[in-house]
Design an enzyme around this catalytic site. Structure first.
Site, mmCIF file in Angstrom:
data_model
loop_
_atom_site.group_PDB
_atom_site.id
_atom_site.type_symbol
_atom_site.label_atom_id
_atom_site.label_comp_id
_atom_site.label_asym_id
_atom_site.label_seq_id
_atom_site.Cartn_x
_atom_site.Cartn_y
_atom_site.Cartn_z
ATOM 1 C CE LYS A 1 35.314 31.343 38.935
ATOM 2 N NZ LYS A 1 35.476 30.972 40.361
ATOM 3 C CG ASP B 1 37.905 50.299 41.534
ATOM 4 O OD1 ASP B 1 38.937 50.946 41.286
ATOM 5 O OD2 ASP B 1 36.838 50.473 40.931
ATOM 6 C CG ASP C 1 36.781 32.395 43.193
ATOM 7 O OD1 ASP C 1 37.889 32.227 42.667
ATOM 8 O OD2 ASP C 1 35.920 31.502 43.234
#
Length: 362
Positions: free
Chosen positions: A193, A253, A225
């Site tokens: 990020k 996940d 993102d």
């Protein structure tokens, strides 16, 4: 005859149901490959709290340190959710990772052809997905100091977690990522990020430097993102992903849905001297004790153990082939069951895989 000591830590919930099936499969490997496994069980997580008051007893840590590899189930559950932070069941697993310096987590996410329709995503999106996510496991927000919660003068509370990384921590997991990518399709996406976090420019700088030692691997930097969006819209663009602890926890996940069920996904947590192998599905308290949990993730974790810790790559391939053949024959546990297939329970699936595996050694 070679003898290997395996620490067996079933933990809580369905960990206590699926790990015996993985041990059963390793027993079949031992008979077929002419090696010997010495299995020794230990307590961890909620089971350890109930027995000793500690989520990671010293005896369990000693067992892990003297073993060639660790086969782990899952920890946690509603019973221990309200315990003090340092006594939560999950502290057992976090403690093992930290104490044994298991810094690199490998999580494959592969959509098996016969399970394409088990994924909630469209067939056109998930067909052909084969991703390896490499997650840094001992740094970042989960371990950084200072951390804690304190009461403020106005009666409110202040809670703090600190994301901390050294260049050494980044370099060693980056090298694992590049090495994994080199053995796959030679493409590595490094996720950060960098447009917001102060840590991320250092991450990007170190990964770029390490890339010079792997000129055959194509490196791409991605913001987390953007990566999260691409994983569910264009997942086949990915080969290998490397990222820090928190991002890796979330993205792995998310990638799990590509395979149709978390019950299909193994993982390996690697260090310089130790390694731990676990299914990624957690304790699943809603189905624990019913004998319906999918043991395939645990069994494929045992295959990763054979490959990464014991150098038994051919035997690992046999285990993976046995699983694939059972799926091709239409056997399914509840999480991946579809009309036209044969539904089986946890132990029966383990028995069927052992039977199939035995034929591969004959």
């Amino acid at each position: 005859m070679a003898t290997y000591k395996i620490a067996v830590l079933p933990g809580d919930g369905i960990g206590q149901e699926v790990i015996p099936e993985a041990v059963k499969v390793l027993g079949a490997v031992a008979r077929g490959a002419g090696v010997s496994f010495e299995f020794e069980s230990g307590l961890i997580g909620g089971a350890a709290i109930d027995a000793t008051g500690d989520p990671l007893p010293d005896s369990t840590l000693r067992l892990c340190r003297k073993s060639h590899a660790i086969l782990f189930g899952a920890v946690g559950g509603p019973k221990w959710d309200n315990a003090p932070q340092e006594k939560r069941a999950e502290r057992g697993l976090l403690g093992v990772r930290k104490e044994l310096d298991l810094y690199a987590n490998l999580r494959p996410s592969k959509c098996f052809p016969m399970l394409v329709d088990a994924s909630p995503l469209k067939r056109s999106v998930v067909e052909g997905v084969d991703i390896m996510l490499v997650r840094e496991l001992t740094g970042g927000l989960y371990y950084g100091e200072p951390q804690g919660m304190e009461k403020m003068a106005d009666g409110g509370y202040l809670a703090v977690n600190t994301m901390v990384y050294t260049s050494r921590e980044i370099e060693r997991v980056a090298r694992v990522g590049f090495d994994v990518a080199r053995k796959r399709r030679k493409r590595l996406a490094s996720v950060d990020k960098a447009n917001v976090l102060v840590v991320s420019p250092l991450w990007r700088q170190v990964v770029t430097q390490v890339a010079k030692d792997f000129p055959d691997v194509t490196l791409e930097h991605m913001l987390v993102d953007n990566c999260a969006m691409a994983l569910v819209s264009r997942p086949t663009q990915f080969d290998t992903i490397v990222t820090e602890n928190t991002f890796g926890d979330i993205l792995s996940d998310e990638a799990a849905i590509l395979a149709g069920s978390m019950g299909m996904l193994p993982s390996a947590s690697l260090g310089e001297k130790s390694a731990l192998y676990e299914p990624v599905h957690g304790t699943a308290p809603d189905i624990a004790g019913q004998g319906i949990a999918n043991p395939i993730a645990a069994i494929l974790s045992a295959a990763m153990l054979l490959r990464h810790s014991l150098g038994m790559g051919t035997d690992a391939e046999r285990v993976e082939t046995a699983v694939l053949r059972l799926l091709e024959k239409g056997y399914r546990t509840a999480d991946i069951y579809q009309d036209g297939t044969t539904r089986v329970g946890t132990a029966q699936m383990g028995d069927l895989i052992v039977r199939e595996l035995s034929t591969l050694y004959s």
